[in-house]
Design a protein around this motif. Structure first.
Motif, PDB file in Angstrom:
ATOM      1  N   TYR A  23       0.831  -1.205   0.000  1.00 35.56           N
ATOM      2  CA  TYR A  23       0.000   0.000   0.000  1.00 35.56           C
ATOM      3  C   TYR A  23       0.867   1.258   0.000  1.00 35.56           C
ATOM      4  N   SER A  24       1.965   1.232   0.756  1.00 34.21           N
ATOM      5  CA  SER A  24       2.833   2.409   0.854  1.00 34.21           C
ATOM      6  C   SER A  24       3.496   2.716  -0.483  1.00 34.21           C
ATOM      7  N   ILE A  25       3.953   1.678  -1.176  1.00 37.13           N
ATOM      8  CA  ILE A  25       4.584   1.887  -2.482  1.00 37.13           C
ATOM      9  C   ILE A  25       3.580   2.440  -3.489  1.00 37.13           C
ATOM     10  N   LEU A  26       2.377   1.876  -3.495  1.00 36.91           N
ATOM     11  CA  LEU A  26       1.346   2.368  -4.407  1.00 36.91           C
ATOM     12  C   LEU A  26       1.006   3.827  -4.114  1.00 36.91           C
ATOM     13  N   LEU A  27       0.883   4.184  -2.819  1.00 39.03           N
ATOM     14  CA  LEU A  27       0.549   5.561  -2.455  1.00 39.03           C
ATOM     15  C   LEU A  27       1.670   6.513  -2.860  1.00 39.03           C
ATOM     16  N   ALA A  28       2.920   6.106  -2.637  1.00 40.84           N
ATOM     17  CA  ALA A  28       4.049   6.961  -3.016  1.00 40.84           C
ATOM     18  C   ALA A  28       4.061   7.192  -4.533  1.00 40.84           C
ATOM     19  N   LEU A  29       3.796   6.138  -5.307  1.00 43.23           N
ATOM     20  CA  LEU A  29       3.764   6.280  -6.758  1.00 43.23           C
ATOM     21  C   LEU A  29       2.605   7.176  -7.197  1.00 43.23           C
ATOM     22  N   GLN A  30       1.439   6.981  -6.580  1.00 43.23           N
ATOM     23  CA  GLN A  30       0.281   7.802  -6.945  1.00 43.23           C
ATOM     24  C   GLN A  30       0.511   9.263  -6.592  1.00 43.23           C
ATOM     25  N   TYR A  31       0.967   9.509  -5.372  1.00 40.69           N
ATOM     26  CA  TYR A  31       1.167  10.873  -4.910  1.00 40.69           C
ATOM     27  C   TYR A  31       2.269  11.554  -5.727  1.00 40.69           C
ATOM     28  N   GLY A  32       3.296  10.782  -6.093  1.00 39.85           N
ATOM     29  CA  GLY A  32       4.385  11.355  -6.867  1.00 39.85           C
ATOM     30  C   GLY A  32       4.002  11.664  -8.297  1.00 39.85           C
ATOM     31  N   ALA A  33       3.155  10.820  -8.893  1.00 38.41           N
ATOM     32  CA  ALA A  33       2.767  11.013 -10.291  1.00 38.41           C
ATOM     33  C   ALA A  33       1.597  11.974 -10.463  1.00 38.41           C
ATOM     34  N   GLN A  34       0.821  12.213  -9.414  1.00 34.28           N
ATOM     35  CA  GLN A  34      -0.393  13.026  -9.526  1.00 34.28           C
ATOM     36  C   GLN A  34      -0.146  14.421 -10.107  1.00 34.28           C
ATOM     37  N   PRO A  35       0.893  15.159  -9.667  1.00 32.28           N
ATOM     38  CA  PRO A  35       1.090  16.505 -10.233  1.00 32.28           C
ATOM     39  C   PRO A  35       1.302  16.494 -11.740  1.00 32.28           C
ATOM     40  N   LEU A  36       2.078  15.526 -12.247  1.00 26.50           N
ATOM     41  CA  LEU A  36       2.342  15.468 -13.680  1.00 26.50           C
ATOM     42  C   LEU A  36       1.097  15.081 -14.464  1.00 26.50           C
ATOM     43  N   ILE A  37       0.323  14.135 -13.921  1.00 22.09           N
ATOM     44  CA  ILE A  37      -0.899  13.708 -14.605  1.00 22.09           C
ATOM     45  C   ILE A  37      -1.922  14.843 -14.633  1.00 22.09           C
ATOM     46  N   SER A  38      -2.067  15.536 -13.511  1.00 20.63           N
ATOM     47  CA  SER A  38      -3.014  16.651 -13.460  1.00 20.63           C
ATOM     48  C   SER A  38      -2.614  17.760 -14.421  1.00 20.63           C
ATOM     49  N   LYS A  39      -1.317  18.048 -14.477  1.00 18.12           N
ATOM     50  CA  LYS A  39      -0.835  19.112 -15.365  1.00 18.12           C
ATOM     51  C   LYS A  39      -1.116  18.800 -16.829  1.00 18.12           C
ATOM     52  N   ARG A  40      -1.044  17.530 -17.199  1.00 15.76           N
ATOM     53  CA  ARG A  40      -1.217  17.154 -18.600  1.00 15.76           C
ATOM     54  C   ARG A  40      -2.681  17.020 -19.008  1.00 15.76           C
ATOM     55  N   PHE A  41      -3.550  16.626 -18.093  1.00 15.47           N
ATOM     56  CA  PHE A  41      -4.906  16.272 -18.493  1.00 15.47           C
ATOM     57  C   PHE A  41      -6.002  17.194 -17.947  1.00 15.47           C
ATOM     58  N   ILE A  42      -5.641  18.135 -17.081  1.00 14.65           N
ATOM     59  CA  ILE A  42      -6.638  19.090 -16.589  1.00 14.65           C
ATOM     60  C   ILE A  42      -6.333  20.459 -17.179  1.00 14.65           C
TER      61      ILE A  42
END
Length: 327
Positions: A23-42
């Motif tokens: 769970y910790s690895i998944l959360l770290a990956l999600q939290y780390g990737a969220q800014p880039l994904i939001s910047k590209r698709f919002i």
């Protein structure tokens, strides 16, 4: 047919640890990737409140799906009470809403360095309230690891926001509308995180159910704010989905999945370890920015990396040991 023998305690503990790490690895990956994904698709035209509300709705749908999948939905439906929901989730949700408002006020009245330093004290306050509410003690080495983590978090945050200028204003404005709000927000963040951990570990409140309840409370607070906010006016004039494209759903769903993971990590590992995961995710963001945007890591990031690795290693290696009473 004879029932299967119970699993050894060591095996169960090993499975729990593996689940926590997953769970910790998944959360770290999600939290780390969220800014880039939001910047590209919002797109810039998207109304912030509409995307946040959509994320909360998506979290509720995901949590209901996972509860139905693990067979707990029917039991939770029968046992659910309004008082229990308000006790377990209502108070933390209200605290988080107040905390976010205070952070917005403070951010406008402080320079990025001061804001980042004071905002990272929430890790310390989480450890404090975890001890005060759950009697979860920290060893001397773990306290040192927490201090290292706070330093690393400050470096990473300052490196990310170093381009922002200093705030202007007199000393009283900086104190009462900058320093005090961010310190109070840090205290509230630690309190809310500890209350969520208490509800899941002591009251055995399902992390999925807490996600649903807190999303509903948070959504109601957001809806109330739209009566007077600029976002509310924009939605009334242009519509809820103004500026949306089909790709906007990607960051919304990704963020909703992160909300589910936050509940699972807090429930299984606690609020303090969640702090380690969130800080580690900042390093992942820097790495992804280098891979996809060609933006090299800042000096702050390079200095923070060994601090984060060292703090995590120390915190896991030297847990608090209960001293046996001498006979």
């Amino acid at each position: 047919m004879a029932p299967p023998p119970p699993k050894p305690k060591g095996a169960t503990q090993g499975m729990n640890n593996a689940r926590i790490h997953f769970y910790s690895i998944l959360l770290a990956l999600q939290y780390g990737a969220q800014p880039l994904i939001s910047k590209r698709f919002i797109r810039r035209e998207v109304i912030v409140t509409s995307s946040v509300l959509s994320c909360e709705i998506a979290k509720v749908i995901c949590a209901v799906f996972f509860m139905a999948r693990d067979g707990s939905l029917r039991r939770v439906y029968k046992e659910w009470t309004l008082v229990g929901a308000l006790t377990a989730s209502g108070l933390p949700a209200a605290i988080y809403a107040l905390q976010n408002s205070l952070l917005q006020i403070s951010y406008k009245n402080l320079d990025s360095l001061t804001f980042s330093m004071l905002n990272q004290t929430k890790i310390f306050f989480t450890a404090f309230f975890t001890y005060f509410i759950l009697r979860q003690k920290q060893s001397i080495q773990q306290i040192g690891a927490l201090l290292l983590l706070i330093v690393a978090a400050v470096l990473l945050s300052v490196g990310e926001g170093s381009s922002k200028g200093s705030a202007s204003g007199n000393a009283d404005q900086i104190l009462f509308y900058g320093i005090i709000p961010v310190l109070v927000a840090s205290v509230l963040s630690g309190l809310a995180s500890s209350l969520c951990q208490w509800a899941s570990q002591v009251k055995k409140h399902s992390s999925y159910l807490m996600t649903i309840e807190m999303s509903i409370v948070g959504s109601l607070c957001l809806l109330a704010s739209t009566l007077k906010s600029p976002d509310g006016e924009a939605m009334r004039q242009n519509g809820f989905f103004y500026g949306w494209t089909p790709l906007t759903l990607i960051p919304v769903m990704f963020n909703a999945f992160g909300g589910i993971l936050v509940g699972l990590v807090t429930s299984h590992a606690g609020g303090v370890r969640k702090g380690f995961v969130i800080v580690s995710a900042l390093l992942i963001t820097a790495l992804l920015q280098f891979i996809f945007d060609g933006k090299p890591p800042s000096l702050y990031c390079l200095v923070a990396l060994p601090l984060v690795v060292t703090s995590i290693s120390i915190y896991q290696k030297y847990p608090y040991q209960v001293k046996k009473k001498e006979s």
